[in-house]
Scaffold this motif. Structure first.
Motif: not given
Length: 126
Positions: A116-117, A120-121, A123
């Motif tokens: 998830t990180s 998310d990073n 995008g």
């Protein structure tokens, strides 16, 4: 046919768990347009939840245009989600990554957080 698993300790409303699991199955291609969802009675028997909870989940999925209730016949999938990446080279690569992560001592929640990180990073630029 999809089998719902309810986690009463998750803090997520039961009907939302059904919605999320249905969407997950649609994204993976486990459910496809025309497939029939289990009846409310079948879900109640398998999970011991209130039938109104199942109906609430199915109404939400119908509101989102993912399923259609057909009187006397059941609830059917009307469209899929995602890229249907269940049998692609990406899945094989991800399977290998998970195996390496487990060897490195990561737990399921650790892997999910890391994944998830990264997502998310990156995008929408990736």
């Amino acid at each position: 046919m999809v089998e719902f698993r309810i986690d009463r300790r998750s803090g997520v409303a039961t009907y939302l768990q059904i919605v999320q699991q249905t969407k997950h199955a649609l994204r993976l291609g486990l459910l496809e347009p025309g497939d029939k969802l289990p009846t409310a009675r079948e879900v109640v028997e398998a999970t011991a939840i209130n039938p109104n909870t199942v109906l609430k989940a199915y109404r939400e999925l119908e509101r989102e245009g993912l399923v259609e209730a057909r009187r006397g016949l059941g609830t059917f999938v009307t469209r899929s989600l995602g890229a249907q990446a269940s049998d692609t080279p990406l899945r094989a690569e991800l399977t290998e990554w998970v195996a390496r992560a487990r060897k490195a001592g990561l737990e399921k929640d650790d892997m999910a957080a890391l994944f998830t990180s990264v997502v998310d990073n990156l995008g929408d630029d990736a």
